[in-house]
Scaffold this active site. Sequence first.
Site, PDB file in Angstrom:
ATOM      1  N   ASP A 296      32.969  13.330 -75.961  1.00 38.84           N
ATOM      2  CA  ASP A 296      31.671  13.884 -76.347  1.00 38.84           C
ATOM      3  C   ASP A 296      30.934  14.318 -75.072  1.00 38.84           C
ATOM      4  O   ASP A 296      31.510  15.016 -74.246  1.00 38.84           O
ATOM      5  CB  ASP A 296      30.907  12.855 -77.192  1.00 38.84           C
ATOM      6  CG  ASP A 296      29.619  13.401 -77.790  1.00 38.84           C
ATOM      7  OD1 ASP A 296      29.699  14.120 -78.795  1.00 38.84           O
ATOM      8  OD2 ASP A 296      28.541  13.116 -77.239  1.00 38.84           O
TER       9      ASP A 296
ATOM     10  N   HIS B 239      35.429  13.286 -85.178  1.00 39.75           N
ATOM     11  CA  HIS B 239      34.829  13.220 -83.851  1.00 39.75           C
ATOM     12  C   HIS B 239      35.065  11.879 -83.155  1.00 39.75           C
ATOM     13  O   HIS B 239      35.161  11.818 -81.939  1.00 39.75           O
ATOM     14  CB  HIS B 239      33.323  13.484 -83.954  1.00 39.75           C
ATOM     15  CG  HIS B 239      32.644  13.550 -82.633  1.00 39.75           C
ATOM     16  ND1 HIS B 239      32.882  14.566 -81.733  1.00 39.75           N
ATOM     17  CD2 HIS B 239      31.747  12.714 -82.038  1.00 39.75           C
ATOM     18  CE1 HIS B 239      32.143  14.372 -80.648  1.00 39.75           C
ATOM     19  NE2 HIS B 239      31.455  13.249 -80.804  1.00 39.75           N
TER      20      HIS B 239
END
Length: 343
Positions: free
Chosen positions: A119, A313
């Site tokens: 991220d 994610h």
Amino acid sequence: MSSTPDKLTPNDPRVEHHTLTIRNNKWHYLLANPSSSPSTATMLLVHGWPDLAFGWRYQVPHLLSLGLRVIIPDMLGYGGTDAPALEREYSMKNIANDLATLAAHVVGEGERVVLGGHDWGGAVVWKMALWRPEVVSAVFSVCTPYAPPREGPYVDLEGVVKRLPNFRYQLQLAGREVEEGVVGEERTRGFLCGMYGGRTRDGERAFDTQKGVFLEKLEGMGMSPLLNEEEVEFYVREYVRKGLHGPLNWYRTTRVNWEEERELVERGTEALRIKVPSMIVTASKDDALPPAMTAYMGPWFDSLERREVEAGHWALWQAAADVNRHIGDFLSKVLGTEQGSKL
């Protein structure tokens, strides 16, 4: 299906807790040393939003088994690390310099580390390879593509979203709505469980990439499928401590990063290339950072390996065994056969 690998617990004895003051900010970091001494190399792992150093819990035991020392900081704004109010503190240049200082403190001046990020942490490690290449021996990112500094005039976040509609949620996060709406233990727990895959009783999500966080749904949010109760309570305690102003400052750095990266752009295209061995691990079901975003990366690297896992994610947790395998394969190539023999 791959078996679930070993993972750290919130108070795991395999890691030490340390602090270091850098630029007048106290940084908290975890340090894990392999049982075999000395370590063969050092990893510096960088988390993103909304996460903590603990986000690498599935990777650290695996890296220790390979004879590696691991440094995992709570990034600026998070957990036990200070959360300065000024947005400029969170610029990529500042963070790269901070991490270089941390690395030198642990491994010594002139020594290099392998960087890994997820991220925002992925964005950090790519830029650290530009700002502080003398510190980096190799670099990998999970989910986050490399975005070279842009030539030309400044493009604000609205302009970025026009090109990348999957980033529309960042408009909400850059404002004050979320940090003002996520306060107290109950709403913080709902927020974190929702971000980590929890659903309401009606099966509704707490977040999507087009609208951001659905604040009205937080109090009815169910348990995250990716964390157990002990882990959720650990995250809640760490986030309640300072709130979300610091973590969300990362979304308010568009201009300062552009201003500071003019220096890199003016050095020429070669200054924007990443010259150390590199790897990108994409997640096939990541709505915020879809694999297609990495298609253009190749020409910016001297050596780039591409891997993909079947996950959303939170690939570090959802596909931990596969992520670990890809990291191990990469390290066996860039660090030599000793790591490879332990895979």
